[in-house]
Design a protein around this motif. Structure first.
Motif, PDB file in Angstrom:
ATOM      1  N   LEU A  30     -34.880  69.342 -78.362  1.00 39.19           N
ATOM      2  CA  LEU A  30     -34.106  68.287 -77.480  1.00 39.19           C
ATOM      3  C   LEU A  30     -33.039  69.457 -76.779  1.00 39.19           C
ATOM      4  N   ARG A  32     -33.003  72.400 -75.727  1.00 47.80           N
ATOM      5  CA  ARG A  32     -33.607  73.179 -74.765  1.00 47.80           C
ATOM      6  C   ARG A  32     -33.653  72.331 -73.433  1.00 47.80           C
ATOM      7  N   LYS A  33     -34.046  71.219 -73.557  1.00 47.38           N
ATOM      8  CA  LYS A  33     -33.825  70.266 -72.322  1.00 47.38           C
ATOM      9  C   LYS A  33     -32.684  69.939 -71.713  1.00 47.38           C
ATOM     10  N   GLU A  34     -31.804  69.993 -72.454  1.00 49.29           N
ATOM     11  CA  GLU A  34     -30.286  69.726 -72.454  1.00 49.29           C
ATOM     12  C   GLU A  34     -29.615  70.723 -71.667  1.00 49.29           C
ATOM     13  N   ALA A  36     -31.094  72.975 -69.616  1.00 48.48           N
ATOM     14  CA  ALA A  36     -32.128  73.567 -68.695  1.00 48.48           C
ATOM     15  C   ALA A  36     -31.541  74.300 -67.501  1.00 48.48           C
TER      16      ALA A  36
END
Length: 229
Positions: A30, A32-34, A36
């Motif tokens: 999660l 990694r998505k935050e 980006a």
């Protein structure tokens, strides 16, 4: 709030260690998505350093316990809940191994309380507030402050529950609960003020770096409306 070695029995410490490990494992993808946007990478280091500094200031609150500011809501709002949990986990690991702040066998307990509980509670209180209030910067600050305030005594109450289940120190559970929740409610006020000041300062200069700001936007007839100053 840092729990020392031997304050909780082995089964309880193992259980919280499992919870902490599971939380970190879930946060990694999660985060990694935050993160980006590469421009936000420096903010992660700044947040971790800031929380490290404020957590090193401890003071006794009675019944063999101590208190300090936690920073879970602050981290969640600035860099995202998953990234915030990882920041707090790194801070707690460094504190335990290099500064003996919190026991090594209680590391899982401290990550569960200071990392998972404060981040989750602070983040969802923040989300609830910004969902209700109009899309303004002051609403983001208010949500972050309330999240910080609520998260602190909740974490203290969870610790008191763990102590009731697996405490090994000859201190009455009621005394621990009263000391922890009572004093951490007061600490929560300080947490709210500091969280509000920091979030407000970042919003005033670089609102694009505040992860939580995106949740204070309202869609309007197929158009995404940004946060209004």
């Amino acid at each position: 709030m840092h729990v020392p070695d031997g304050f909780l029995n082995v089964p309880t410490s193992i259980a919280t260690g499992v919870v902490a490990a599971a939380g970190i494992a879930a946060a990694l993808p999660l985060a990694r998505k935050e993160a980006a946007d590469d421009r936000k990478a420096p903010m992660v280091g700044i947040v971790a350093t800031l929380i490290f500094a404020v957590q090193m200031i401890n003071f006794p609150v009675g019944a063999g316990t101590s208190g300090h500011l936690m920073g879970g809501a602050l981290a969640a709002v600035l860099v995202g809940p998953a990234t915030g949990l990882l920041c707090l986990s790194v801070v707690l690991i460094v504190q335990a191994f290099l500064f003996a702040d919190g026991g090594l066998t209680a590391l899982g307990t401290n990550i569960t309380l200071i990392g998972i509980v404060t981040v989750v509670v602070g983040w969802w209180v923040f989300r609830a507030v910004v969902a209700i209030l109009p899309p303004r910067r002051w609403a983001i600050v208010a949500g972050a402050a309330l999240g910080g305030f609520v998260s602190v005594p909740v974490a203290a109450a969870v610790f008191a529950l763990l102590f009731t289940v697996g405490g090994t120190v000859s201190v009455p559970s009621g005394a621990v609960f009263a000391a922890m929740v009572g004093w951490h409610t007061v600490i929560g006020v300080g947490e709210a003020v500091i969280t509000a000041l920091i979030v407000s300062a970042v919003l005033a200069t670089r609102p694009d770096l505040v992860y939580g700001a995106r949740f204070a936007r309202r869609p309007r007839v197929g158009v995404t409306e940004g946060v209004i100053a």
